[in-house]
Motif scaffolding. Structure first.
Motif, short mmCIF file in Angstrom:
data_model
loop_
_atom_site.label_atom_id
_atom_site.label_comp_id
_atom_site.label_asym_id
_atom_site.label_seq_id
_atom_site.Cartn_x
_atom_site.Cartn_y
_atom_site.Cartn_z
N ALA A 191 3.60 66.88 -82.77
CA ALA A 191 2.79 67.84 -82.02
C ALA A 191 2.52 69.09 -82.87
CB ALA A 191 3.48 68.21 -80.72
N MET A 192 3.54 69.58 -83.57
CA MET A 192 3.33 70.76 -84.42
C MET A 192 2.31 70.46 -85.52
SD MET A 192 7.03 72.66 -84.79
CE MET A 192 7.91 71.24 -85.41
N PHE A 210 4.88 71.22 -71.75
CA PHE A 210 5.59 70.93 -73.00
C PHE A 210 4.78 71.37 -74.21
CE2 PHE A 210 6.33 67.86 -76.48
CZ PHE A 210 7.64 68.18 -76.78
N LEU A 211 3.48 71.05 -74.22
CA LEU A 211 2.63 71.42 -75.35
C LEU A 211 2.51 72.93 -75.50
CD1 LEU A 211 -0.08 68.68 -74.81
CD2 LEU A 211 1.55 68.81 -76.72
N ALA A 242 -4.35 67.06 -71.68
CA ALA A 242 -3.37 68.13 -71.86
C ALA A 242 -3.45 68.71 -73.27
CB ALA A 242 -1.96 67.62 -71.57
N ILE A 243 -3.54 67.84 -74.28
CA ILE A 243 -3.61 68.30 -75.67
C ILE A 243 -4.89 69.10 -75.90
CG2 ILE A 243 -3.88 67.54 -78.06
CD1 ILE A 243 -1.99 65.20 -77.38
N THR A 244 -6.00 68.57 -75.42
CA THR A 244 -7.29 69.25 -75.60
C THR A 244 -7.30 70.61 -74.91
OG1 THR A 244 -8.39 67.11 -75.75
CG2 THR A 244 -9.78 69.02 -75.26
N LYS A 245 -6.78 70.66 -73.69
CA LYS A 245 -6.74 71.91 -72.94
C LYS A 245 -5.86 72.94 -73.65
CE LYS A 245 -6.08 73.56 -68.22
NZ LYS A 245 -5.72 73.18 -66.86
N GLY A 256 -7.36 76.34 -75.44
CA GLY A 256 -6.91 77.60 -74.86
C GLY A 256 -6.13 78.49 -75.81
N ARG A 257 -5.48 77.89 -76.81
CA ARG A 257 -4.59 78.68 -77.66
C ARG A 257 -4.94 78.61 -79.14
NH1 ARG A 257 1.25 78.45 -75.44
NH2 ARG A 257 1.43 80.29 -76.76
N LYS A 258 -6.14 78.13 -79.45
CA LYS A 258 -6.56 77.95 -80.84
C LYS A 258 -6.48 79.25 -81.62
CE LYS A 258 -9.75 74.96 -82.31
NZ LYS A 258 -11.03 74.28 -82.43
#
Length: 180
Positions: A51-52, A16-17, A82-85, A89-91
């Protein structure tokens, strides 16, 4: 209201994230139809917005990993992980999307400028004028083509231009923070 993430079955939070980040990066956001059994419509809107904003703030303000973790410490460990990963990964992808959003405000970019200060001593209507004038020459790149622009301004017009540029800079800075 990231706590709503805890309603997701284990293992679906990361998926979802990533879909939310896809949306931030110009691709498709997650669809309510896929998650309607988990959240009500109002909860759906809340979780999307939360989340955004979390991702935009974490990346746009370049907060540390510790601060990012502290902002989500009320969530269960599965959601935190999940949020941290997803964030780690997509920063860079999120950062690029935020920069592109700010840059999309205008396709024109200032390439070079030159200025001259002149003193108009007289005109065809007034024999003793003595008015300072500024000539501003801009080279602006738009759609790959450089366009020269010349502007002559008196003191008041120059002050108006400077005020407008300062206001535009504040808006761009604010947009950068808000998009982040």
């Amino acid at each position: 209201m990231l706590r709503l993430l805890e309603k997701l079955p284990p293992g679906r939070a990361l998926e979802f994230l990533h879909k939310i980040v896809d949306g931030l990066c110009g691709r498709a956001y997650p669809r309510y139809q896929d998650y309607g059994g988990i959240w009500s419509l109002s909860e759906w809107m809340e979780i999307l917005e939360a989340a955004m904003m979390y991702f935009k703030t974490a990346v746009g303000e370049n907060i540390s990993d510790e601060e990012a973790a502290r902002q989500i410490n009320e969530l269960n460990s599965n959601c935190q992980e999940a949020i941290t990963k997803c964030l780690k990964g997509r920063k860079e992808e999120i950062r690029n999307a935020l920069v592109e959003r700010v840059n999309a405000i205008s396709s024109a970019q200032l390439q070079d400028f030159d200025w001259q200060l002149k003193l108009a001593l007289s005109s065809d209507k007034i024999s003793m004028l003595q008015m300072p004038l500024v000539n501003l020459d801009l080279d602006v790149r738009e759609n790959g083509e450089i366009k020269p622009i010349s502007i002559e301004m008196n003191k008041e017009e120059l002050q108006n231009l400077l005020n407008a540029l300062e206001a535009a800079n504040k808006v761009a800075f604010t947009d950068t923070i808000l998009c982040s």
